[in-house]
Write an enzyme that holds these catalytic residues in place. Structure first.
Site, mmCIF file in Angstrom:
data_model
loop_
_atom_site.group_PDB
_atom_site.id
_atom_site.type_symbol
_atom_site.label_atom_id
_atom_site.label_comp_id
_atom_site.label_asym_id
_atom_site.label_seq_id
_atom_site.Cartn_x
_atom_site.Cartn_y
_atom_site.Cartn_z
ATOM 1 C CB SER A 91 -0.973 -0.053 1.225
ATOM 2 O OG SER A 91 -1.627 -1.230 1.231
ATOM 3 C CD GLU A 125 -3.828 -9.412 2.749
ATOM 4 O OE1 GLU A 125 -3.102 -8.647 3.370
ATOM 5 O OE2 GLU A 125 -4.147 -8.718 1.589
ATOM 6 C CB SER A 137 -11.774 -2.079 2.308
ATOM 7 O OG SER A 137 -12.609 -2.042 1.114
HETATM 8 C C1 LIG Z 1 -4.204 -1.619 10.431
HETATM 9 C C2 LIG Z 1 -3.645 -1.916 8.807
HETATM 10 C C3 LIG Z 1 -2.581 -2.805 8.589
HETATM 11 C C4 LIG Z 1 -2.279 -2.720 7.373
HETATM 12 N N1 LIG Z 1 -1.013 -3.404 7.231
HETATM 13 C C5 LIG Z 1 -0.711 -3.193 5.644
HETATM 14 C C6 LIG Z 1 0.711 -3.843 5.597
HETATM 15 O O1 LIG Z 1 1.462 -4.657 6.533
HETATM 16 N N2 LIG Z 1 0.875 -3.783 4.204
HETATM 17 C C7 LIG Z 1 0.346 -3.256 3.190
HETATM 18 O O2 LIG Z 1 0.835 -3.165 2.045
HETATM 19 N N3 LIG Z 1 -0.840 -2.477 3.316
HETATM 20 C C8 LIG Z 1 -1.332 -2.804 4.929
HETATM 21 N N4 LIG Z 1 -2.534 -1.922 5.056
HETATM 22 C C9 LIG Z 1 -3.382 -1.357 4.065
HETATM 23 C C10 LIG Z 1 -4.656 -1.770 3.330
HETATM 24 O O3 LIG Z 1 -4.320 -3.014 2.671
HETATM 25 C C11 LIG Z 1 -5.325 -0.715 2.856
HETATM 26 O O4 LIG Z 1 -5.564 -0.033 3.844
HETATM 27 C C12 LIG Z 1 -6.661 -1.259 2.170
HETATM 28 O O5 LIG Z 1 -6.283 -1.804 1.034
HETATM 29 C C13 LIG Z 1 -7.439 -0.143 1.722
HETATM 30 O O6 LIG Z 1 -6.867 1.108 1.091
HETATM 31 P P1 LIG Z 1 -6.692 2.438 1.731
HETATM 32 O O7 LIG Z 1 -6.466 2.622 3.125
HETATM 33 O O8 LIG Z 1 -6.067 3.413 0.474
HETATM 34 O O9 LIG Z 1 -8.342 3.122 1.626
HETATM 35 P P2 LIG Z 1 -9.132 3.236 0.147
HETATM 36 O O10 LIG Z 1 -8.881 2.451 -0.705
HETATM 37 O O11 LIG Z 1 -8.837 4.953 0.159
HETATM 38 O O12 LIG Z 1 -10.668 3.190 0.704
HETATM 39 C C14 LIG Z 1 -11.166 4.150 1.511
HETATM 40 C C15 LIG Z 1 -12.802 3.744 1.534
HETATM 41 O O13 LIG Z 1 -13.400 3.852 0.477
HETATM 42 C C16 LIG Z 1 -13.896 2.300 0.085
HETATM 43 N N5 LIG Z 1 -13.585 2.241 -1.423
HETATM 44 C C17 LIG Z 1 -12.458 2.199 -2.151
HETATM 45 N N6 LIG Z 1 -12.640 1.698 -3.317
HETATM 46 C C18 LIG Z 1 -14.028 1.346 -3.307
HETATM 47 C C19 LIG Z 1 -14.751 0.969 -4.415
HETATM 48 N N7 LIG Z 1 -14.418 0.656 -5.700
HETATM 49 N N8 LIG Z 1 -15.993 0.736 -4.153
HETATM 50 C C20 LIG Z 1 -16.791 0.842 -2.953
HETATM 51 N N9 LIG Z 1 -15.949 1.449 -2.109
HETATM 52 C C21 LIG Z 1 -14.521 1.436 -2.221
HETATM 53 C C22 LIG Z 1 -13.170 1.364 0.861
HETATM 54 O O14 LIG Z 1 -13.716 0.125 1.169
HETATM 55 C C23 LIG Z 1 -12.734 2.176 2.006
HETATM 56 O O15 LIG Z 1 -14.031 2.008 2.838
HETATM 57 C C24 LIG Z 1 -2.972 -2.086 6.468
HETATM 58 C C25 LIG Z 1 -3.902 -1.507 6.578
HETATM 59 C C26 LIG Z 1 -4.667 -1.248 8.018
HETATM 60 C C27 LIG Z 1 -5.617 -0.376 8.493
#
Ligand SMILES: Cc1cc2nc3c(=O)[nH]c(=O)nc-3n(C[C@H](O)[C@H](O)[C@H](O)COP(=O)(O)OP(=O)(O)OC[C@H]3O[C@@H](n4cnc5c(N)ncnc54)[C@H](O)[C@@H]3O)c2cc1C
Length: 383
Positions: A129, A244, A368
């Site tokens: 990410s 995963e 998510s």
């Molecule tokens: C505690 C924690 C640990 C993590 N650990 C790791 C790690 O070790 N390594 C790593 O690489 N990543 C890690 N992540 C990242 C995680 O995989 C991402 O947070 C996740 O994929 C969501 O991406 P974002 O945070 O950019 O949210 P966004 O993608 O910006 O999403 C924000 C909101 O919009 C919604 N959304 C987005 N796109 C759509 C769509 N097309 N349709 C409907 N709703 C949508 C999402 O569901 C969410 O509610 C971690 C995250 C957390 C919170």
């Protein structure tokens, strides 16, 4: 529908239960059972005990140290491990990079990394990410440019879980900025002690330090650390993310937490509303458990079944609901989160608020829940 274990599977369950409850130190299991934070050493110790008994990476190919178990046996192994309070083998190693290397790496790369990955001699971090590249992972911007034999990496990763403990990080990097988003990405393995790599902590609302930012400034990575072919990273990313999702339905752990909530509730169970809430959660959890067994029974050749999205979605919803129940049972005592260990408030009550807050993450990571709903709509419901 008859969902009952055969005598053989029942014996397997007992064998697993026996091992987990006697071979993994009580002090480690109590840490898990009481919801306290595991230290790095505890996680490493536990995984090494499992690995020595061939129980750390049973889902890997047999040639790479896995076991020729049925999907049901793997399910039982996982459930018994959670019930006994044994920390699951580090997901970054066991469920993420290990299977990717087993599938895509050269024999030399496998020899170099797989035994150390199974034994947690290398602690892996996941560097996928980035800001603006979470759900839309293909939008990632960290670049790797070829310079002689090396790659030179620049950019930023975020949410890197337990990156403070990481020895190596598996990353997705952009190697062809001209290509279509998904086609210009490669997977690189990077030693986290490399000059120019910096891990910065992110402070969370629960007060803990679990995630980090990882910054790369002209980090030189040997060419041989590329996994598979250049610009094939998206194939590996999809393979990894599918695995995963399968591992993130914490049925055993939620069952254990709910059983504990009932114990902690004590006289509060005299309240019919509390009793109804517990009964409702128990029924939903039973339904999830039966669904998990059906998914396991129907998954072909160990490939993730699309219904694993249902497990991820419901599993994390129930996990959050149980943490909310425990928070409510603790009542005002939950506000003592910052209290010292010698506080008069019971430890479980003091930990209930940080645990509740921490578990908000479960519906975000591992894909998510909104994204899981879309997968369910598309691949299961055909909408
Ligand atoms: C505690 C924690 C640990 C993590 N650990 C790791 C790690 O070790 N390594 C790593 O690489 N990543 C890690 N992540 C990242 C995680 O995989 C991402 O947070 C996740 O994929 C969501 O991406 P974002 O945070 O950019 O949210 P966004 O993608 O910006 O999403 C924000 C909101 O919009 C919604 N959304 C987005 N796109 C759509 C769509 N097309 N349709 C409907 N709703 C949508 C999402 O569901 C969410 O509610 C971690 C995250 C957390 C919170």
């Amino acid at each position: 529908m008859r969902l009952e274990l055969s005598a053989e599977d029942q014996a397997f369950r007992e064998e697993m239960r026996g091992f987990f409850t006697t071979e993994v130190p009580q002090e480690i299991r109590s840490t898990v059972l009481e919801g306290r934070e595991l230290s790095r050493d505890q996680i490493v110790t536990s995984q090494r005990i499992l690995n020595a008994a061939g129980l750390a990476v049973p889902h890997w190919p047999v040639d790479d140290g896995g076991r020729d178990w049925t999907d049901l046996q793997r399910h039982i192994w996982h459930e018994e491990m959670q019930q006994a309070g044994v920390p699951a083998p580090l997901a970054f190693n066991a469920s993420m990079i290990g299977p990717v290397l087993a599938q895509f790496a050269t024999p030399e790369m496998k020899r170099r990394f797989l035994p150390a990955t199974a034994n947690l001699d290398i602690w892996w971090s996941q560097g996928f990410s980035e800001p603006d590249a979470g759900s839309d992972l293909a939008g990632l911007r960290t670049t790797a440019v070829r310079d002689g034999e090396d790659w030179v990496v620049n950019g930023q990763k975020t949410w890197t879980t337990l990156g403070q403990y990481g020895d190596w990080i598996f990353t997705l990097v952009r190697t062809d900025p001209e290509a279509k988003k998904q086609s210009g990405i490669s997977m690189l393995l990077i030693d986290m002690t490399s000059p120019g790599l910096e891990v910065r902590p992110i402070e969370l609302i629960d007060g803990g330090h679990e995630v980090n930012e990882v910054w790369f400034t002209d980090v030189r990575v040997p060419g041989e650390n590329l996994v598979g072919e250049v610009n094939q990273g998206w194939t590996m990313a999809k393979f990894l993310l599918g695995n995963e999702r399968v591992g993130v339905a914490p049925v055993g752990a939620v069952k254990r937490a709910l059983a504990r909530a009932k114990q902690l509730a004590g006289a509060q169970l005299d309240d019919p509303l509390t009793r109804a809430r517990v009964a409702e959660l128990e029924n939903q959890l039973l339904a999830l458990e039966l669904t998990a067994l059906r998914v396991v029974a129907n998954s072909a050749d160990g490939a993730p079944h699309p219904a694993s999205s249902v497990l991820k979605l419901r599993g994390t919803e129930l996990q959050q609901a149980v943490s909310e129940l425990i928070l409510d049972l603790a009542g005002p005592a939950s506000l003592g989160a910052r209290g010292a260990e010698d506080s008069d408030l019971p430890g479980w009550a003091r930990r209930s608020a940080p645990t509740y807050l921490n578990l908000r993450k479960a519906s975000i990571y591992g894909g998510s829940n909104e994204i899981q709903r879309q997968i369910i709509a598309r691949t299961i419901l055909g909408l």
